[in-house]
Design an enzyme around this catalytic site. Sequence first.
Site, mmCIF file in Angstrom:
data_model
loop_
_atom_site.group_PDB
_atom_site.id
_atom_site.type_symbol
_atom_site.label_atom_id
_atom_site.label_comp_id
_atom_site.label_asym_id
_atom_site.label_seq_id
_atom_site.Cartn_x
_atom_site.Cartn_y
_atom_site.Cartn_z
ATOM 1 N N SER A 224 0.833 -1.221 0.000
ATOM 2 C CA SER A 224 0.000 0.000 0.000
ATOM 3 C C SER A 224 0.856 1.254 0.000
ATOM 4 C CB SER A 224 -1.019 0.017 1.139
ATOM 5 O OG SER A 224 -0.523 -0.551 2.270
ATOM 6 N N ASP B 229 7.626 3.112 5.699
ATOM 7 C CA ASP B 229 7.419 2.436 4.413
ATOM 8 C C ASP B 229 7.440 3.424 3.249
ATOM 9 O OD1 ASP B 229 6.982 0.420 6.168
ATOM 10 O OD2 ASP B 229 4.830 0.263 5.827
HETATM 11 C C1 GLA Z 1 3.646 -1.053 8.948
HETATM 12 C C2 GLA Z 1 3.573 0.473 8.984
HETATM 13 C C3 GLA Z 1 4.937 1.081 9.302
HETATM 14 C C4 GLA Z 1 5.568 0.459 10.544
HETATM 15 C C5 GLA Z 1 5.516 -1.070 10.448
HETATM 16 C C6 GLA Z 1 5.976 -1.727 11.728
HETATM 17 O O1 GLA Z 1 4.432 -1.468 7.883
HETATM 18 O O2 GLA Z 1 3.119 0.965 7.758
HETATM 19 O O3 GLA Z 1 4.814 2.479 9.458
HETATM 20 O O4 GLA Z 1 4.956 0.922 11.709
HETATM 21 O O5 GLA Z 1 4.208 -1.536 10.162
HETATM 22 O O6 GLA Z 1 7.308 -1.425 11.965
#
Ligand code: GLA
Length: 361
Positions: free
Chosen positions: A127, A171
Amino acid sequence: MNKISKDIFKNYFNKDPSNSSYAPGRVNLMGDHTDYNNGLVLPSPLSLGISLSILPSNNYKIDGISQQYGSLSRNLSNEIDGSWLDFVSGAIEVFYTHFPKNDCLLKKGIKIAVASNLPTDSGVSSSAAFSVALIKVISELENQHINPMKLAIMAQKIEHDFIGTKCGLMDQMVSSAGVKSKAMFYDVYKNYIENYPLLPGHDFLIFHSGSKRKLSESLYNKRRSECEKASFLMSVPDLRGANKELLKLLDKKLLLRASHVISENERVKNSCTALLEENADMFGEIMYDSHYSLSGNYEVSSIELDNLVKVAKDSGALGARLTGAGFGGCCVLLATRDNSEKIAEKIKKNIPNAWLVDIIN
Ligand code: GLA
């Protein structure tokens, strides 16, 4: 990859797209559930990602075709409905709110084709890659330069305001600003990025546990609010500002959550040292410690992820841990290059549902 979304576009709409973009997924090598606590993370871009091709239209609709989800169409003015078009509505809204224009090219409609080789609901940030690719392609269409950090923040806003996941920024940041074959150390509080080389002669294997992430949005948001509560009780602005001394102010559950975050930040620092010293054994040990903390203290693992880590260890991996939010999805394993194929074979033999998603080195 852009060629695939262009071809899908041409086949479906019988026209050429005006613009295309690409954004990669990511693996997180160390530092999970630290980013929304203003902490430290160490992700790296994958070789897999999402490509988009678009063309402005005049029918006041979003007309979409996705390699994974097929075709969908709805009026531009419609409410979000839980489909992948919500990301498109979100991106248009976020972009033009940041950059108001008299003549917004997409306010009269958009045709869009999406191609992806990233598994969804697997902890490899499909996403975030989708959101980053969307902001990229709109900014290119509108000739609006956006620096990678700002782009990441805009992509995160799509998820917060239109998808309902109160995710951190890791991410989007690595998808937008990360460098292939480098580990991106990102200090969220200081908004500071430094790229580290990966371990020469070693592979990081991204293995799917065979079970998709379950209930992840609600449990993720719950963890986030537990961290906020723990910070409040310790009178610190966030868990980045907490230390082990303050943990005594917490009840058992919040103490476990906060201990994970405090120790995970330390593990990110130590794993950067391991990268600089090319010490794969040290990096691997930290990976196992991180997994046990994510599983035991933060309680975001699953039977399948724990089993994958165990089988990886028994098969000779130097390290293994769940990657991303958890609750199912993928693990990342560290192995010497000579041994990585053998380890992958042993895992597939022991866990028939597990599969190799990507390798970075
Ligand atoms: C998801 C969220 C990130 C982070 C990870 C855990 O990927 O999008 O921002 O918090 O979980 O580290």
